[in-house]
Structures are given as structure tokens and as C-alpha cells.
Design an enzyme around this catalytic site. Structure first.
Site, short mmCIF file in Angstrom:
data_model
loop_
_atom_site.label_atom_id
_atom_site.label_comp_id
_atom_site.label_asym_id
_atom_site.label_seq_id
_atom_site.Cartn_x
_atom_site.Cartn_y
_atom_site.Cartn_z
N ARG A 83 20.20 -12.44 -49.51
CA ARG A 83 21.32 -11.93 -50.31
C ARG A 83 21.62 -10.50 -49.85
NH1 ARG A 83 21.19 -8.93 -55.47
NH2 ARG A 83 23.29 -8.98 -56.33
N HIS A 126 28.61 -4.21 -54.20
CA HIS A 126 27.37 -3.61 -54.70
C HIS A 126 27.59 -2.10 -54.68
CE1 HIS A 126 22.85 -4.57 -55.26
NE2 HIS A 126 22.99 -3.29 -55.55
N GLU A 171 25.92 -6.37 -60.84
CA GLU A 171 25.62 -5.49 -61.97
C GLU A 171 26.77 -4.60 -62.40
OE1 GLU A 171 22.03 -3.30 -61.15
OE2 GLU A 171 20.81 -5.08 -61.14
N ASN A 300 19.67 -10.56 -62.68
CA ASN A 300 18.77 -9.48 -62.24
C ASN A 300 17.94 -9.03 -63.43
OD1 ASN A 300 20.13 -9.67 -59.85
ND2 ASN A 300 20.86 -7.55 -59.82
N TYR A 302 14.61 -6.55 -64.43
CA TYR A 302 13.53 -5.62 -64.12
C TYR A 302 12.65 -5.34 -65.34
CZ TYR A 302 15.69 -4.84 -59.59
OH TYR A 302 16.18 -5.03 -58.34
N GLU A 393 17.70 -10.67 -58.41
CA GLU A 393 16.86 -9.50 -58.15
C GLU A 393 15.74 -9.45 -59.17
OE1 GLU A 393 18.72 -5.59 -57.98
OE2 GLU A 393 20.41 -6.41 -56.86
C1 PNW Z 1 19.49 -2.53 -59.38
N1 PNW Z 1 19.21 1.24 -64.62
O1 PNW Z 1 19.88 -1.28 -59.80
C2 PNW Z 1 20.35 -2.72 -58.17
O2 PNW Z 1 21.06 -3.91 -58.07
C3 PNW Z 1 19.68 -2.35 -56.89
O3 PNW Z 1 20.65 -1.88 -55.99
C4 PNW Z 1 18.58 -1.35 -57.16
O4 PNW Z 1 18.02 -0.87 -55.97
C5 PNW Z 1 17.55 -2.04 -58.02
O5 PNW Z 1 18.12 -2.54 -59.21
C6 PNW Z 1 16.38 -1.17 -58.39
O6 PNW Z 1 16.80 -0.09 -59.18
C7 PNW Z 1 19.64 -0.71 -61.02
O7 PNW Z 1 19.20 2.50 -64.65
C8 PNW Z 1 19.64 0.68 -61.06
O8 PNW Z 1 19.14 0.55 -65.64
C9 PNW Z 1 19.50 1.33 -62.26
C10 PNW Z 1 19.36 0.58 -63.41
C11 PNW Z 1 19.38 -0.81 -63.38
C12 PNW Z 1 19.52 -1.44 -62.18
#
Ligand code: PNW
Length: 490
Positions: A83, A126, A171, A300, A302, A393
């Protein structure tokens, strides 16, 4: 789901796709080569103090010149799919004129992937909006949505015969609210009204792009990638905390899910933001365009978070300390948004740490949040609309410890991936239609406002030499991809 996939080996469904993800501005470099012009990120990086250490994406991982080596790296990791995103600022540098040399790069990349039998998964946006379009108002301006559909059509005409999966935006929450409300991402604006206008026009652009792609590449799978949180009330018996979690979920998740997959903004959200002008921007027909049917929802994930209606720490839940992004958001200047680790949240919602382990981003590690998220998406959104999900992601930043022989034994990242893949399998076993997983990221890269200080890669990048070294997590992931099995732990 009675038996959590805790430590035995875990087999994924036949045909499950294994991939890694990157984004153009984070890896390509070649900032002004072959006709590429500034995106909002190039300009943002020049603002003193905006990006850690004054870093920028001018060279990054030099992927623009090393893509052949990088596709060979993917092959060595046994990946089914890759991707990547295309840079609008490379393909349509001034926002209106197509740059053939920019297109040619993506054509070479796609050919290299196909030759290696790796399925190209293309993301159109992106975050690297051509600065020329920001100068005309950026995403808060309605016209940007039409320009995005024009760009989508250019890409479809060039690559439609070779790319089977297209996602429009990555995102939009980040583009809208980090870019235009907290100001921690490009273009660094700080206004709740601008953030909401950007969100609406990003979704409009998504819908128009899906229409343009559907006409040109009817055989392709089309979709969007959203980033999600899982909001838990700090005290589930306290109605005020439950309401804080509702509003947080509204402004993070449902603000995009409901228009795109149900054709309407959530009613409670429209009430919450009634003073911010969103309703006035919505024109007749917009929601029909935004909810144009899609085939895939990219997820995505995290981290999740616990939120409360009051800032005071309670019990063993201290007020969350600001993460690296949050630290900047503190002086975001907007009274309507407050700090959270790591995200800005609307006024009156207070994040609390739960004592969970955190990554180098300050983000809580909460794998079971992924199980709950995928089941909720299945039951409330994608199931009824018939679209499949992919985790587009998931991954973690940890500092690399480089051994004398140059290797990196990143057991922390390996354990993060292991735990999240088990949580994903739990969701699949309980009925979530998830057909693939992309680890973020193939290699260390430019981590936006945090520059090169945070490393998410399965592969280490030495930014002096551009040497790539597969970490322990990458070798482990290569076996997972080859066997379609997460091996037993310990
Ligand atoms: C995502 N937050 O970014 C992105 O899709 C990627 O480009 C990035 O490298 C990856 O997650 C890791 O950070 C985010 O502040 C950046 O909530 C910031 C946030 C969430 C997602």
C-alpha cells in the site's frame, strides 16, 4: 469469542493478504525533481518549530530513486501486497496541469510491483495537497473536492489497467483536524470551523473521486481508509463520562463513518457542533455523493483511549500526559480544542491514562480495542453495506537499539504486532469480514511533525547511508506472510 488467541499458533483464512504500507511524502524524497512542486507539507516544514529538528521530506528514504531495491525488499519479506500513496504535488504540481514525468514514476513503480507479483494498493491522498490549491483555500474550500476528482481521473487513466485496489483518502480526520483545527499538521491552521469545513469537503472529494474511478476502472475495488479510536468512559457508571465518550466517538469515528456508509451525519454530532457552521456547508445532493457505494473500508488502528467529563484524576487513572503531538496542541490557540495524548479532542472531553504500556509515541498499547473496533464496524457499518474491511495500518514506534553487527532486535515491535494480529483473528473468528493486514511501515520514514525521530519500520533506515536493515520484527513478519500463520509465542 470464547477462546482468545492468547499464545498458540493462529492461522488466518486462505487468501488473507499480507502487506506493508508507506506514504509518498514520508518515503519518496526527490522533493523538486521531475517537475514536482511544493505540497502543503513542504511549506509547513519550513515554518520554524513546526517539525521536530527542522526535518523535511526532501530526501526522506530516497525511495523515488531506490524503488527497485525497495520492491526487492518487499519480495524478501514475502508480501502479497504493498500500500503506497501517489503524490498529488508530483502528478498535478500546480493543481491543474498534469506532469507526465510525475505519472511515469508511479507507472514504473507499479510495473516493478507487478513483475515481483506484489499487488499494488494505491492511495490517492496521504496529505500532500499541492500548495497551489492550499493557496486557493485548501480543503475548507469546496472547489478542492472537484480538483481531487480531476486528479483521481488522471491517475485512473494512467494506471487503471494495472492497479486492482484504489483508496481515495488516508485518514481524513488527520487532514481536517490536525491540519486545520489543532494546527499540528500542514497547513497548520487553528480553527474548529475550518476543520469541519475541511472534513465535509474531504468526504465530498472522496465521493466524487469514487464516481470518477468507477466510470474509468469498473473492475477495480474502491474504498477509503479511516483512522479510528475506541473511546471508553473512565467511569462507565457516570453519565457525564459516558456522554464524553459519545462525543469523542462522534468527532473521531462517526463523523466520517455515518456520511460515507449511511448517507447522513450523526444527529447528535450536528447538535454538538451546531455553532460551528457545518450544516450551512452541506448542499442538497452532497450526502448522496459522499455515500456512493464502496467495496473496501480501510481501517487504521493504533490506539484507543479513556475519556472523562472532568479533568481531575480519579482512582488509578491519572490525567493523560501530553504525547509528542499533544505537546504542540497545548498551544494550539483554539479554546474549543484541548490536548489529548496524542490527539486534540473537543472541549469538555478529558483523556485519562489507564496505566497501559505505551509506545514511543506515548500511545497506549490496547490490542483488544482492535477486536472491539472491527466487530462494531462489521455490525453497524460495513456488514449492512456489504463492503469488506482491511486493516490498512497498524504498528508501533519504538527506539531502535542497533547492535554492533548492525542488527536491530526489536522484540517490543514484534510483540506489538503479534498481539494485534491475535486480536484481529479474534475479530475474524467472531464474524468480522477482514481480508488483509498492512503493517505500518515497510521502513522507518518521515513521521510528520515528529520528523525522523520516531521509527515505525519493520526495516531500519540509516538516513546517512540510506542502508536498509530488516529488523527482527520484519523477519518474523516475513514468516507470518509466508505461512499465513502467527506462530506460537515463547
Ligand atoms: C498515521 N494522531 O498518522 C498515518 O497514516 C501515517 O502516515 C503515520 O506515519 C502513522 O499513522 C503513524 O503516526 C497518524 O495524532 C498521525 O492521532 C497522527 C495521529 C494519528 C495518525
Amino acid at each position: 469469542h470464547a477462546t482468545p488467541n492468547s499464545s498458540g499458533s493462529v492461522e488466518f483464512p486462505p487468501g488473507f493478504l499480507w502487506g506493508t504500507a508507506t506514504a509518498a511524502y514520508q518515503v519518496e524524497g526527490a522533493g523538486h525533481e521531475d517537475g514536482r512542486q511544493d505540497s502543503v507539507w513542504d511549506v509547513f516544514c519550513r515554518i520554524p518549530g513546526a517539525v521536530h529538528h527542522g526535518d523535511d521530506g526532501m530526501v526522506a528514504c530516497d525511495h523515488y530513486h531506490r524503488y527497485r531495491e525497495d520492491v526487492a525488499l518487499m519480495k524478501s519479506l514475502n508480501l502479497d501486497t504493498y500500500r503506497f500513496s501517489t503524490s498529488w504535488a508530483r502528478v498535478v504540481p500546480d493543481g491543474r496541469t498534469v506532469n507526465r514525468k510525475g505519472l511515469d514514476f508511479y507507472s514504473r513503480l507499479v510495473d516493478e510491483l507487478l513483475t515481483a507479483d506484489i499487488m499494488p494498493w494505491l492511495t490517492l491522498y496521504h496529505w500532500d495537497l499541492p500548495q497551489a490549491l492550499e493557496d486557493l483555500g485548501g480543503w475548507p474550500a469546496r472547489d478542492t473536492a472537484s480538483r481531487f476528482a480531476d486528479y483521481a481521473a488522471v491517475m485512473a487513466d494512467a494506471l487503471g489497467d494495472r492497479v486492482p485496489v484504489w483508496t481515495t483518502l488516508n485518514e481524513p480526520w488527520c487532514s481536517a483536524f490536525l491540519g486545520y483545527t489543532s494546527g499540528s499538521h500542514a497547513p497548520g491552521k487553528k480553527s474548529p470551523e475550518l476543520g469541519l469545513a475541511a472534513a465535509h469537503h474531504l468526504m465530498l472529494g472522496h465521493g466524487l473521486a469514487v464516481e470518477a474511478l468507477r466510470d474509468r476502472v469498473p473492475q477495480a475495488s474502491l474504498g477509503i481508509t479511516l483512522n479510528f479510536t475506541v473511546s471508553d468512559p473512565v467511569d462507565p457508571t457516570n453519565p457525564a463520562d459516558v456522554d464524553a465518550a459519545r462525543r469523542d466517538d462522534g468527532m473521531f469515528n462517526r463523523i466520517f463513518l455515518d456520511p460515507i456508509l449511511r448517507g447522513a451525519y450523526p444527529q447528535d454530532l450536528l447538535v454538538d457542533v451546531a455553532h460551528l457552521g457545518l450544516a450551512e456547508l452541506i448542499r442538497p445532493g452532497d450526502l448522496e455523493i459522499i455515500s456512493t457505494p464502496i467495496d473496501v473500508l480501510g481501517v487504521n488502528y493504533y490506539n484507543g483511549g479513556a475519556v472523562a467529563a472532568t479533568p481531575e484524576p480519579r482512582g488509578d487513572a491519572p490525567l493523560a500526559t501530553a504525547g509528542p503531538d499533544g505537546a504542540r496542541d497545548q498551544d494550539a490557540g483554539s479554546p474549543l480544542w484541548v490536548t489529548r495524548s496524542p490527539n486534540p479532542v473537543p472541549e469538555g472531553i478529558h483523556p485519562h491514562a489507564r496505566g497501559l504500556p505505551t509506545t514511543d509515541m506515548g500511545w497506549e498499547v490496547q490490542p483488544e480495542g482492535l477486536t472491539r473496533l472491527l466487530l462494531r464496524l462489521q455490525e453497524d457499518y460495513t456488514g449492512p453495506r456489504g463492503s469488506a474491511m482491511f486493516v490498512t495500518e497498524n504498528g508501533a514506534a519504538y527506539p531502535d537499539v542497533v547492535e554492533q553487527d548492525g542488527t536491530v532486535d526489536d522484540q517490543d515491535r514484534l510483540e506489538f504486532l503479534d498481539a494485534h494480529l491475535r486480536a484481529l483473528k479474534d475479530a475474524i473468528d467472531a464474524g468480522a469480514d477482514v481480508r488483509g493486514y498492512f503493517a505500518w511501515s515497510l521502513m522507518d520514514n518521515f513521521e510528520w511533525a515528529l520528523g525522523y525521530s520516531k521509527r515505525f519500520g519493520l526495516t531500519r533506515v540509516d538516513y546517512e547511508t540510506q542502508e536498509r536493515t530488516v529488523k527482527s520484527s520484519g523477519r518474523w513478519y516475513a514468516d507470518v506472510a509466508r505461512d499465513n500463520v502467527v506462530p506460537a509465542r515463547g
